[in-house]
Design a protein around this motif. Structure first.
Motif, PDB file in Angstrom:
ATOM      1  N   THR A 266       0.606  -1.175   0.207  1.00 33.08           N
ATOM      2  CA  THR A 266       0.157   0.180  -0.467  1.00 33.08           C
ATOM      3  C   THR A 266       0.855   1.229  -0.226  1.00 33.08           C
ATOM      4  O   THR A 266       0.095   2.237  -0.553  1.00 33.08           O
ATOM      5  CB  THR A 266      -1.200   0.154   0.941  1.00 33.08           C
ATOM      6  OG1 THR A 266       0.126   0.209   2.757  1.00 33.08           O
ATOM      7  CG2 THR A 266      -1.212  -1.122   0.974  1.00 33.08           C
ATOM      8  N   ARG A 267       2.117   1.391   0.690  1.00 40.17           N
ATOM      9  CA  ARG A 267       3.277   2.169   0.202  1.00 40.17           C
ATOM     10  C   ARG A 267       4.245   1.489   0.064  1.00 40.17           C
ATOM     11  O   ARG A 267       4.486   0.966   0.023  1.00 40.17           O
ATOM     12  CB  ARG A 267       3.062   2.709   1.786  1.00 40.17           C
ATOM     13  CG  ARG A 267       1.368   3.696   2.254  1.00 40.17           C
ATOM     14  CD  ARG A 267       2.355   4.688   3.577  1.00 40.17           C
ATOM     15  NE  ARG A 267       2.838   4.676   4.637  1.00 40.17           N
ATOM     16  CZ  ARG A 267       3.906   4.876   5.521  1.00 40.17           C
ATOM     17  NH1 ARG A 267       3.513   6.559   5.526  1.00 40.17           N
ATOM     18  NH2 ARG A 267       4.075   4.228   6.608  1.00 40.17           N
ATOM     19  N   VAL A 268       5.490   2.785  -0.451  1.00 39.67           N
ATOM     20  CA  VAL A 268       6.411   2.970  -1.329  1.00 39.67           C
ATOM     21  C   VAL A 268       7.209   4.035  -1.026  1.00 39.67           C
ATOM     22  O   VAL A 268       6.678   4.441  -1.207  1.00 39.67           O
ATOM     23  CB  VAL A 268       6.305   2.406  -3.048  1.00 39.67           C
ATOM     24  CG1 VAL A 268       7.223   2.087  -3.674  1.00 39.67           C
ATOM     25  CG2 VAL A 268       5.735   0.845  -2.960  1.00 39.67           C
ATOM     26  N   TYR A 269       8.560   3.567  -0.417  1.00 34.10           N
ATOM     27  CA  TYR A 269       9.371   4.521  -0.711  1.00 34.10           C
ATOM     28  C   TYR A 269      10.424   3.908  -0.586  1.00 34.10           C
ATOM     29  O   TYR A 269      11.249   2.823  -1.252  1.00 34.10           O
ATOM     30  CB  TYR A 269       9.403   5.475   0.913  1.00 34.10           C
ATOM     31  CG  TYR A 269      10.252   5.984   1.201  1.00 34.10           C
ATOM     32  CD1 TYR A 269      10.356   7.571   0.719  1.00 34.10           C
ATOM     33  CD2 TYR A 269      12.358   5.995   1.959  1.00 34.10           C
ATOM     34  CE1 TYR A 269      11.939   8.427   0.852  1.00 34.10           C
ATOM     35  CE2 TYR A 269      13.080   6.349   2.058  1.00 34.10           C
ATOM     36  CZ  TYR A 269      12.801   7.678   1.582  1.00 34.10           C
ATOM     37  OH  TYR A 269      13.796   8.944   1.581  1.00 34.10           O
ATOM     38  N   ALA A 270      11.411   4.992  -1.926  1.00 33.26           N
ATOM     39  CA  ALA A 270      12.185   4.272  -2.431  1.00 33.26           C
ATOM     40  C   ALA A 270      13.474   5.330  -2.167  1.00 33.26           C
ATOM     41  O   ALA A 270      13.152   6.908  -2.457  1.00 33.26           O
ATOM     42  CB  ALA A 270      12.586   3.748  -3.757  1.00 33.26           C
ATOM     43  N   THR A 271      14.957   4.870  -1.547  1.00 29.97           N
ATOM     44  CA  THR A 271      16.490   6.097  -1.786  1.00 29.97           C
ATOM     45  C   THR A 271      17.415   5.095  -2.246  1.00 29.97           C
ATOM     46  O   THR A 271      17.872   3.530  -2.646  1.00 29.97           O
ATOM     47  CB  THR A 271      16.540   6.269  -0.306  1.00 29.97           C
ATOM     48  OG1 THR A 271      17.738   6.793  -0.376  1.00 29.97           O
ATOM     49  CG2 THR A 271      16.905   5.548   0.523  1.00 29.97           C
ATOM     50  N   GLY A 272      18.934   6.159  -2.919  1.00 33.54           N
ATOM     51  CA  GLY A 272      19.546   5.426  -3.175  1.00 33.54           C
ATOM     52  C   GLY A 272      20.454   6.584  -4.002  1.00 33.54           C
ATOM     53  O   GLY A 272      20.483   7.495  -3.471  1.00 33.54           O
ATOM     54  N   GLY A 273      20.947   6.326  -4.571  1.00 33.25           N
ATOM     55  CA  GLY A 273      22.203   6.720  -5.609  1.00 33.25           C
ATOM     56  C   GLY A 273      23.179   6.047  -6.619  1.00 33.25           C
ATOM     57  O   GLY A 273      23.244   4.784  -6.588  1.00 33.25           O
ATOM     58  N   VAL A 431       9.509   6.537  -9.037  1.00 32.03           N
ATOM     59  CA  VAL A 431       8.484   7.034  -8.522  1.00 32.03           C
ATOM     60  C   VAL A 431       8.854   7.680  -8.006  1.00 32.03           C
ATOM     61  O   VAL A 431       9.449   9.305  -7.176  1.00 32.03           O
ATOM     62  CB  VAL A 431       6.821   7.430  -8.833  1.00 32.03           C
ATOM     63  CG1 VAL A 431       6.691   8.585  -8.801  1.00 32.03           C
ATOM     64  CG2 VAL A 431       6.902   6.472 -10.264  1.00 32.03           C
ATOM     65  N   SER A 432       8.575   6.819  -6.446  1.00 32.86           N
ATOM     66  CA  SER A 432       9.555   7.587  -5.095  1.00 32.86           C
ATOM     67  C   SER A 432      10.956   7.863  -5.452  1.00 32.86           C
ATOM     68  O   SER A 432      11.960   9.141  -4.304  1.00 32.86           O
ATOM     69  CB  SER A 432       9.229   6.860  -3.802  1.00 32.86           C
ATOM     70  OG  SER A 432      10.212   6.997  -3.136  1.00 32.86           O
ATOM     71  N   TYR A 433      11.625   7.824  -5.441  1.00 31.42           N
ATOM     72  CA  TYR A 433      13.141   7.671  -5.635  1.00 31.42           C
ATOM     73  C   TYR A 433      13.458   9.485  -6.742  1.00 31.42           C
ATOM     74  O   TYR A 433      13.675  10.099  -5.929  1.00 31.42           O
ATOM     75  CB  TYR A 433      14.255   6.312  -6.076  1.00 31.42           C
ATOM     76  CG  TYR A 433      15.726   7.610  -7.014  1.00 31.42           C
ATOM     77  CD1 TYR A 433      16.500   7.140  -5.291  1.00 31.42           C
ATOM     78  CD2 TYR A 433      15.915   7.150  -7.927  1.00 31.42           C
ATOM     79  CE1 TYR A 433      17.990   7.762  -5.843  1.00 31.42           C
ATOM     80  CE2 TYR A 433      16.856   8.133  -7.939  1.00 31.42           C
ATOM     81  CZ  TYR A 433      18.073   8.037  -7.085  1.00 31.42           C
ATOM     82  OH  TYR A 433      19.270   8.593  -7.544  1.00 31.42           O
ATOM     83  N   PHE A 434      12.686   9.130  -7.828  1.00 32.45           N
ATOM     84  CA  PHE A 434      13.019  10.471  -8.023  1.00 32.45           C
ATOM     85  C   PHE A 434      12.309  11.600  -7.607  1.00 32.45           C
ATOM     86  O   PHE A 434      12.756  13.073  -8.065  1.00 32.45           O
ATOM     87  CB  PHE A 434      12.732   9.562 -10.126  1.00 32.45           C
ATOM     88  CG  PHE A 434      13.752   9.504 -11.028  1.00 32.45           C
ATOM     89  CD1 PHE A 434      15.417  10.334 -10.388  1.00 32.45           C
ATOM     90  CD2 PHE A 434      13.737   7.845 -11.114  1.00 32.45           C
ATOM     91  CE1 PHE A 434      15.968   9.182 -11.715  1.00 32.45           C
ATOM     92  CE2 PHE A 434      14.883   6.961 -11.284  1.00 32.45           C
ATOM     93  CZ  PHE A 434      15.881   8.013 -11.812  1.00 32.45           C
ATOM     94  N   GLU A 435      11.141  11.258  -7.578  1.00 34.43           N
ATOM     95  CA  GLU A 435      10.602  12.915  -6.727  1.00 34.43           C
ATOM     96  C   GLU A 435      10.535  12.838  -5.190  1.00 34.43           C
ATOM     97  O   GLU A 435       9.574  13.699  -5.111  1.00 34.43           O
ATOM     98  CB  GLU A 435       8.565  12.467  -7.294  1.00 34.43           C
ATOM     99  CG  GLU A 435       8.705  12.043  -8.708  1.00 34.43           C
ATOM    100  CD  GLU A 435       6.989  11.565  -9.251  1.00 34.43           C
ATOM    101  OE1 GLU A 435       6.412  11.694  -8.142  1.00 34.43           O
ATOM    102  OE2 GLU A 435       7.337  11.451 -10.172  1.00 34.43           O
ATOM    103  N   GLN A 436      11.261  11.960  -4.914  1.00 35.96           N
ATOM    104  CA  GLN A 436      11.264  11.795  -3.660  1.00 35.96           C
ATOM    105  C   GLN A 436      10.322  12.061  -2.234  1.00 35.96           C
ATOM    106  O   GLN A 436      10.286  12.960  -2.082  1.00 35.96           O
ATOM    107  CB  GLN A 436      12.455  13.556  -3.157  1.00 35.96           C
ATOM    108  CG  GLN A 436      13.809  13.086  -3.710  1.00 35.96           C
ATOM    109  CD  GLN A 436      14.800  14.265  -3.557  1.00 35.96           C
ATOM    110  OE1 GLN A 436      14.563  15.451  -2.875  1.00 35.96           O
ATOM    111  NE2 GLN A 436      15.781  14.366  -4.319  1.00 35.96           N
TER     112      GLN A 436
END
Length: 450
Positions: A266-273, A431-436
């Motif tokens: 139901t929710r997604v959050y991503a980070t990285g580099g 979407v989460s990563y690029f739109e933060q």
């Protein structure tokens, strides 16, 4: 755990192969016979490494013939005829393949930005489709593919082979039986440290505007001048691929959804580099994502953490850890269950109480919790491991499932709906990563809600 390795192999393979037994499930090295009336004629659209591998597995199933190959690089068409014979029809234009009435099914192994269009065109042309993962490049593509499959009634299977693996079937069985108690969290990962693992694929020296149909490759992507690196290393670019999530997260998500009968988070959050491969690519080479999964069936709500690292590690590794109240189930080259029971008593912190209160507390405590031998932190009381036999190939098994479905006109597990429910969370990681931001997803309607 009373299940033995022999029981696992026998029961699982019979279940996975519909009773044909171990030999039928493992015969990836020798084509099986089939009557001419049962022969399936396939075509390959996108003759890169993965697509060519898919064809090899399909031919090994038996009763399958490769009739046509389409690719926008002439060298791959030449190579297709070298490998499979001059009788194979080759073309730059996939529509010429779809126009052939003798083609029963197509393998779509193009760059991701072509998956939607070619899959829909193929089903509308009366062809069954084996589409490489991720099923689509954009969230907005998914419902169109599902609608096309429903309206045409064609067989469509997405190419994440873990869904057909006996290893994942065994994990599904164990988790459903409560092997680790109540599930609370899942960790999954892919780590690989090599240039090829980071998509540094070879570029043919004869690549030129004369040998490559550049405009056809670009398709709906932004128009740019001829740059062969964008074609032969397309996973490095957002215009054509889906980066780490679409190439690797989607495998992990597909496996999880199959094992737990889940429709998605139901929710997604991503980070990285982008940490190491600063070669012009515009996607990260290290990524971590968190997913909130709702309760479904016998499984409670849980969290999932995914990571992919294309920079560190001595070799490529991939796996899962399903953590529960009574142990941990791990998936790698097999399935292992480590029983880790809860402590027999909660313990106490009474040093700051008055002495008389401490004494009364201990008296009451021991009445409620009779003295038991302590369980050391992290102690495993039992561990069982289940391994497939040597030479087992889930890639072959997945293709066998598809060919059998085409022949018998029966549904598959990893159809377009399953494929989008796996691709959706993976694409939301981008979407989460690029739109933060955190993305909210409805796994039932497969729509982005926030």
């Amino acid at each position: 755990m009373s299940t033995t390795r022999r029981h696992f192999l026998g029961a699982t393979f019979l279940g996975a192969t519909g009773g044909v037994g171990l030999v039928g499930a493992l015969a990836a090295d020798e084509p099986q016979s089939a009557s001419p009336n049962d022969r399936i004629r396939i075509a390959l659209i996108g003759a890169g490494g993965q697509g060519s591998g898919d064809v090899r597995q399909a031919l090994n199933v038996g009763g399958v013939e490769l009739a046509a190959v389409s690719d926008i690089y002439d060298g791959r068409l030449t190579r297709a005829r070298e490998i499979w014979g001059d009788h194979v029809f080759t073309t730059r234009d996939y529509r010429e393949v779809l126009a052939r009435p003798d083609i029963d099914a197509v393998i779509v192994a193009t760059p991701d930005h072509w998956h939607r269009t070619i899959s829909i065109d193929a089903m509308n042309a009366g062809k069954d489709v084996y589409c490489e993962k991720p099923m689509v490049q954009q969230i907005s593509d998914g419902q169109d593919v599902i609608a096309a499959q429903k309206s045409t009634g064609r067989i469509m299977q997405v190419g994440s082979q873990r869904v057909s693996s006996v290893i994942y079937r065994k994990a599904k069985e164990l988790l459903a039986a409560g092997a680790i108690g109540e599930l609370s969290m899942v960790e999954a990962w892919v780590d690989r440290n090599s240039a090829l693992g980071a998509w540094q694929y070879s570029i043919p020296p004869d690549a030129s505007p004369a040998t490559v149909d550049w405009d056809r490759f670009l398709g709906r992507a932004p128009k740019v001048g001829f740059e062969p690196i964008r074609l032969f290393r397309w996973r490095n670019y957002r215009d054509y691929g889906t980066g780490v999530p679409g190439d690797l997260f989607v495998h992990l998500i597909s496996g999880l959804h199959f094992v737990l009968d889940s429709n998605g988070p139901t929710r997604v959050y991503a980070t990285g580099g982008l940490r190491f491969w600063k070669d012009g690519r515009d996607v990260p080479d290290v990524m971590v994502a968190m997913y909130d999964y709702p309760a479904k069936g016998k499984f409670p709500a849980f969290n999932m953490m995914l990571r992919v690292n294309l920079v560190d590690g001595a070799s490529e590794t991939m796996g899962y850890r399903f953590m529960g109240s009574e142990g941990i189930l791990s998936i790698g080259d097999g399935v292992s269950v480590a029983k880790q029971p809860r402590e027999s008593e909660p313990g106490y912190t009474i040093d700051t109480f008055p002495k008389a209160v401490q004494e009364q507390f201990l008296k009451d405590y021991r009445q409620k919790y009779p003295k038991q031998p302590p369980i050391a932190t992290g102690q495993m009381l039992a561990e069982e491991k289940f391994m497939p036999p040597k030479g087992y190939s889930d890639h072959f098994e997945h293709m066998r499932v598809f060919i059998d479905a085409v022949r018998a006109r029966k549904p598959v597990v990893e159809d377009s709906t399953f494929g989008f429910r796996a691709a959706g969370p993976a694409l939301l990681s981008n979407v989460s990563y690029f739109e933060q931001r955190i993305c909210a997803w409805d796994p039932e309607t497969m729509t982005l809600t926030a």
